[in-house]
Design a protein around this motif. Structure first.
Motif, PDB file in Angstrom:
ATOM      1  N   ALA A 455       5.546  -1.425  -2.052  1.00 54.21           N
ATOM      2  CA  ALA A 455       4.566  -0.345  -1.864  1.00 54.21           C
ATOM      3  C   ALA A 455       5.207   0.920  -1.300  1.00 54.21           C
ATOM      4  CB  ALA A 455       3.438  -0.828  -0.951  1.00 54.21           C
ATOM      5  N   ARG A 456       6.060   0.794  -0.317  1.00 50.70           N
ATOM      6  CA  ARG A 456       6.633   1.997   0.322  1.00 50.70           C
ATOM      7  C   ARG A 456       7.598   2.714  -0.625  1.00 50.70           C
ATOM      8  NH1 ARG A 456       4.982   2.371   5.381  1.00 50.70           N
ATOM      9  NH2 ARG A 456       4.255   0.481   6.453  1.00 50.70           N
ATOM     10  N   ILE A 459       5.488   4.696  -2.997  1.00 46.40           N
ATOM     11  CA  ILE A 459       5.028   5.958  -2.407  1.00 46.40           C
ATOM     12  C   ILE A 459       6.172   6.967  -2.372  1.00 46.40           C
ATOM     13  CG2 ILE A 459       4.195   7.022  -0.275  1.00 46.40           C
ATOM     14  CD1 ILE A 459       2.656   4.440   0.275  1.00 46.40           C
ATOM     15  N   ILE A 462       6.504   8.429  -5.834  1.00 47.96           N
ATOM     16  CA  ILE A 462       5.374   9.306  -6.165  1.00 47.96           C
ATOM     17  C   ILE A 462       5.505  10.647  -5.447  1.00 47.96           C
ATOM     18  CG2 ILE A 462       2.878   9.578  -5.917  1.00 47.96           C
ATOM     19  CD1 ILE A 462       2.694   6.486  -6.236  1.00 47.96           C
ATOM     20  N   LEU A 570       0.331   2.578   5.647  1.00 49.50           N
ATOM     21  CA  LEU A 570      -0.236   2.443   4.310  1.00 49.50           C
ATOM     22  C   LEU A 570      -1.756   2.390   4.368  1.00 49.50           C
ATOM     23  CD1 LEU A 570       2.188  -0.184   2.721  1.00 49.50           C
ATOM     24  CD2 LEU A 570       2.217   2.276   2.454  1.00 49.50           C
ATOM     25  N   LEU A 572      -4.099   1.159   2.160  1.00 48.32           N
ATOM     26  CA  LEU A 572      -4.399   0.339   0.989  1.00 48.32           C
ATOM     27  C   LEU A 572      -5.322  -0.798   1.414  1.00 48.32           C
ATOM     28  CD1 LEU A 572      -0.774   0.167  -0.488  1.00 48.32           C
ATOM     29  CD2 LEU A 572      -2.615   1.687  -1.223  1.00 48.32           C
ATOM     30  N   GLN A 577      -7.916   1.556  -3.865  1.00 48.80           N
ATOM     31  CA  GLN A 577      -6.744   2.286  -3.383  1.00 48.80           C
ATOM     32  C   GLN A 577      -5.452   1.687  -3.935  1.00 48.80           C
ATOM     33  OE1 GLN A 577      -7.390   2.014   0.856  1.00 48.80           O
ATOM     34  NE2 GLN A 577      -8.381   4.021   0.951  1.00 48.80           N
ATOM     35  N   ILE A 578      -5.398   0.359  -4.007  1.00 51.32           N
ATOM     36  CA  ILE A 578      -4.207  -0.301  -4.551  1.00 51.32           C
ATOM     37  C   ILE A 578      -4.044   0.050  -6.023  1.00 51.32           C
ATOM     38  CG2 ILE A 578      -3.180  -2.528  -5.102  1.00 51.32           C
ATOM     39  CD1 ILE A 578      -4.486  -3.639  -2.579  1.00 51.32           C
ATOM     40  N   SER A 580      -5.176   2.659  -7.561  1.00 50.80           N
ATOM     41  CA  SER A 580      -4.836   4.077  -7.681  1.00 50.80           C
ATOM     42  C   SER A 580      -3.337   4.295  -7.475  1.00 50.80           C
ATOM     43  CB  SER A 580      -5.629   4.892  -6.656  1.00 50.80           C
ATOM     44  OG  SER A 580      -5.214   6.240  -6.652  1.00 50.80           O
ATOM     45  N   LEU A 581      -2.767   3.575  -6.489  1.00 47.35           N
ATOM     46  CA  LEU A 581      -1.322   3.694  -6.251  1.00 47.35           C
ATOM     47  C   LEU A 581      -0.538   3.212  -7.461  1.00 47.35           C
ATOM     48  CD1 LEU A 581       1.015   4.273  -4.260  1.00 47.35           C
ATOM     49  CD2 LEU A 581       0.837   1.905  -3.514  1.00 47.35           C
ATOM     50  N   ARG A 584      -0.736   5.830 -10.278  1.00 49.33           N
ATOM     51  CA  ARG A 584       0.100   7.004  -9.996  1.00 49.33           C
ATOM     52  C   ARG A 584       1.574   6.680 -10.164  1.00 49.33           C
ATOM     53  NH1 ARG A 584      -1.442   8.769  -4.182  1.00 49.33           N
ATOM     54  NH2 ARG A 584       0.076  10.435  -4.594  1.00 49.33           N
ATOM     55  N   LEU A 585       1.943   5.462  -9.807  1.00 47.84           N
ATOM     56  CA  LEU A 585       3.346   5.069  -9.962  1.00 47.84           C
ATOM     57  C   LEU A 585       3.749   5.047 -11.432  1.00 47.84           C
ATOM     58  CD1 LEU A 585       6.052   3.936  -8.892  1.00 47.84           C
ATOM     59  CD2 LEU A 585       5.020   1.657  -8.971  1.00 47.84           C
TER      60      LEU A 585
END
Length: 614
Positions: A455-456, A459, A462, A570, A572, A577-578, A580-581, A584-585
């Protein structure tokens, strides 16, 4: 058949030798500085234009040269420092090979002015590509001055391979610092494009280190001094908390000559084990005094590689001496007899005039009187016993009620929510959505298994793409800080920040450097408050890399910002929200790897999972 082997002309031989001796403008600066020191100079001025590509000028007040020596010094292997082979093992000078001036004259336009102390007139010599153009008497000051113009004018391939002005001047600055740190008893100055960067007076070793690093470095130095039959060691190491991510503040000298040694560096780093973070490098300024007959300087033309006859013993002495110095520092403070007499005044108070403190007493004040009977004229308070400043902010405008005090002492217990498992057995269905594990990884079920996303790092990718795609056209949105961040910088860090001020402002960092203190007033809005200090540290570390081209600086800085943005908490907490991430990735072109080229996602196929249950 005629002979094929021919003796090369001197000018071609000098150009070939120059390829090894003179690799870049910094090599010229190093060789000329060392010649000035060998000439007994007490004051040396260096003037650079366009990072040495246009002009390198070195002026000293040394003993100068006679007319015959002035001509002979440009010949190959002409030197005053070595007369027989045994002299190589008793060197007390910087130079000895007799190649530098001949190599420089072969690839540049050179003008030399020199005069002996007792001479009425001096000598001016002009050489262009090993060809003498001028050799005449002239009225010049005592000492020697060199002007090197149009370096590599007849070697276009070498000139084309030179780096940007920023990188090349960084190399010149490195060579200059190595020489001035080895000779604190000599006065030096350095100018670049008309700007004075260094003006160093003759002083003690500690003061010279502080002058080079910056005023605030004085309190960071831990002294070392050890005398043995093998080596005499003196110098300083930086306290463990000031270890850096780069090797910029690591200096080793033997007999006042800078050298590099990964072997000795390992001994010093080992002494810092457990005191500094991983992948951090300690700073040190260590001076070794060794019998010249037990070292070999003639290993490489640059003379930075030195062979030691008793290197294993010196390794042990370095290790134990550094450990002992760090132990003393941790147990008790050291007495510094070279401490500067000036006080360390806080930065915010330096511009304020000195004012004698005054005590004001209210003779009418009675602590036992009620607020209504107390005098308010001299105390600056209202009749309600509130100061005017507090009243202006809205405090004390309403009277306190009994129910307010009851609510003040009321204890509100938070309901403890039961932690539910990430998933239950009956939820393990093919259409189950993505979910977060351990606040770091996202698991997204697919037809062939699970897709695991860091996850990090996602981000980080992104944020990096968003900033890169927008800042070229428009500056990054910045937020003004209520309380500006002040950070003490070294001298070089302050120079780096000023040189990249425009790029930093475009990226959202608005700040100024004044008297080696950085004041940041605004930062990119993508950063959280708790990551600001680390983000600024990362940017300073990025700018410290002198080999980064100017065009790459922005990309490196954006990587630092993206990394700092990924360190925030985070958000999430639900499936939306998860998802959406993830969306975007996958909109990013390089969604598989982070800006630092680390893997973002990995697939755990069903075959791999099945093997785990066999």
């Amino acid at each position: 058949m005629s002979d094929l082997i021919k003796l090369l002309p001197d000018n071609i031989a000098n150009q070939i030798a120059a390829g090894e001796v003179i690799q870049r403008p910094a090599s010229v600066v190093k060789e000329l500085l060392e010649n000035s020191i060998d000439a007994g100079a007490t004051c040396i001025d260096v003037n650079i234009k366009d990072s040495g590509k246009t002009l390198i000028q070195v002026v000293d007040n040394g003993k100068g040269m006679s007319a015959g020596d002035a001509l002979l010094c440009f010949e190959r292997h002409a030197t005053s420092k070595v007369t027989k082979a045994e002299d190589l093992f008793a060197l007390a000078t910087k130079g000895f090979r007799g190649e530098a001036l001949a190599s420089i004259a072969a690839i540049a336009h050179v003008q030399m002015n020199t005069r002996l102390e007792d001479g009425e007139l001096g000598r001016t010599i002009v050489i262009e590509g090993s060809t003498f153009k001028t050799n005449e008497e002239s009225a010049v000051p005592q000492g020697t001055s060199f002007e090197i113009k149009n370096l590599f004018f007849n070697v276009p391939a070498r000139r084309n391979f030179l780096k940007s002005d920023k990188v090349e001047f960084g190399r010149i600055s490195d060579e200059f610092e190595r020489v001035v740190l080895a000779h604190p008893g000599i006065q030096f100055s350095l100018h670049h494009n008309g700007n004075e960067l260094y003006h160093l007076l003759a002083t003690t070793l500690r003061k010279r280190i502080v002058d080079v690093l910056g005023k605030k470095s004085n309190d960071r130095l831990v002294p070392i001094e050890e005398t043995t039959d093998i080596v005499t060691l003196k110098g300083f190491v930086l306290k463990p908390e000031f270890a850096r991510k780069t090797r910029g503040e690591q200096f080793l000298f033997v007999n006042d000559r800078f050298f590099k040694s990964s072997y000795f560096n390992h001994a010093i780093s080992k002494a810092f084990e457990g005191l500094i973070a991983d992948k951090s490098f300690p700073g040190y300024f260590l001076y070794l005094d060794v019998d010249p007959s037990k070292i070999d300087v003639n290993v490489h033309p640059t003379k930075t590689e030195i062979k030691f006859e008793e290197e294993k013993f010196i390794y042990s002495i370095l290790l134990s001496s550094v450990r002992q110095a760090l132990g003393k520092y941790n147990i008790a403070p050291t007495l510094d007899f070279e401490q500067e007499t000036s006080f360390d005044i806080p930065h915010a108070m330096r511009s304020q005039p000195a004012v004698e403190p005054q005590i004001q007493v209210n003779p009418e004040y009675n602590p036992f009187s009620s607020p209504s009977r107390s005098s308010s004229g001299s105390s600056g308070k209202t009749k309600d016993n509130f100061s005017h400043a507090i009243k202006s902010q809205g405090f004390g405008t309403q009277e306190a009620k009994q129910e307010d005090w009851e609510n003040f002492y009321e204890i509100k217990e938070e309901k403890i929510q039961e932690v539910t498992p990430v998933f239950e057995e009956e939820e393990m269905l093919p259409n189950y959505g993505s979910f977060l594990v351990k606040d770091s990884y996202i698991l997204a079920p697919g037809k062939s298994g699970f897709l695991v996303i860091h996850a990090r790092r996602a981000i980080e990718r992104i944020v990096y793409n968003e900033i890169i795609n927008s800042f070229i056209i428009n500056p990054i949105e910045s937020q003004k800080l209520l309380f500006p961040i002040e950070k003490e910088l070294s001298k070089q860090e302050g120079i780096n920040w000023k040189e990249n001020h425009t790029v930093l402002k475009q990226l959202g960092f608005i700040g100024d450097v004044n008297d080696e203190v950085l004041t940041v007033n605004a930062v990119p809005s993508v950063l959280e408050e708790e990551t600001l200090s680390k983000s600024i540290d990362r940017i300073l570390e990025t700018l410290a890399h002198k080999d980064i081209e100017k065009g790459e600086v922005a990309h490196e800085l954006v990587r630092s910002i993206a990394r700092s943005a990924a360190m925030k908490r985070l958000e999430l907490s639900n499936k939306e929200q998860i998802q959406s991430l993830i969306d975007r990735l996958f909109q990013c072109e390089d969604h598989a790897y982070s800006p630092t080229n680390k893997k973002i996602m990995e697939t755990l196929d069903l075959a791999f999972i099945d093997k785990k249950f066999e």
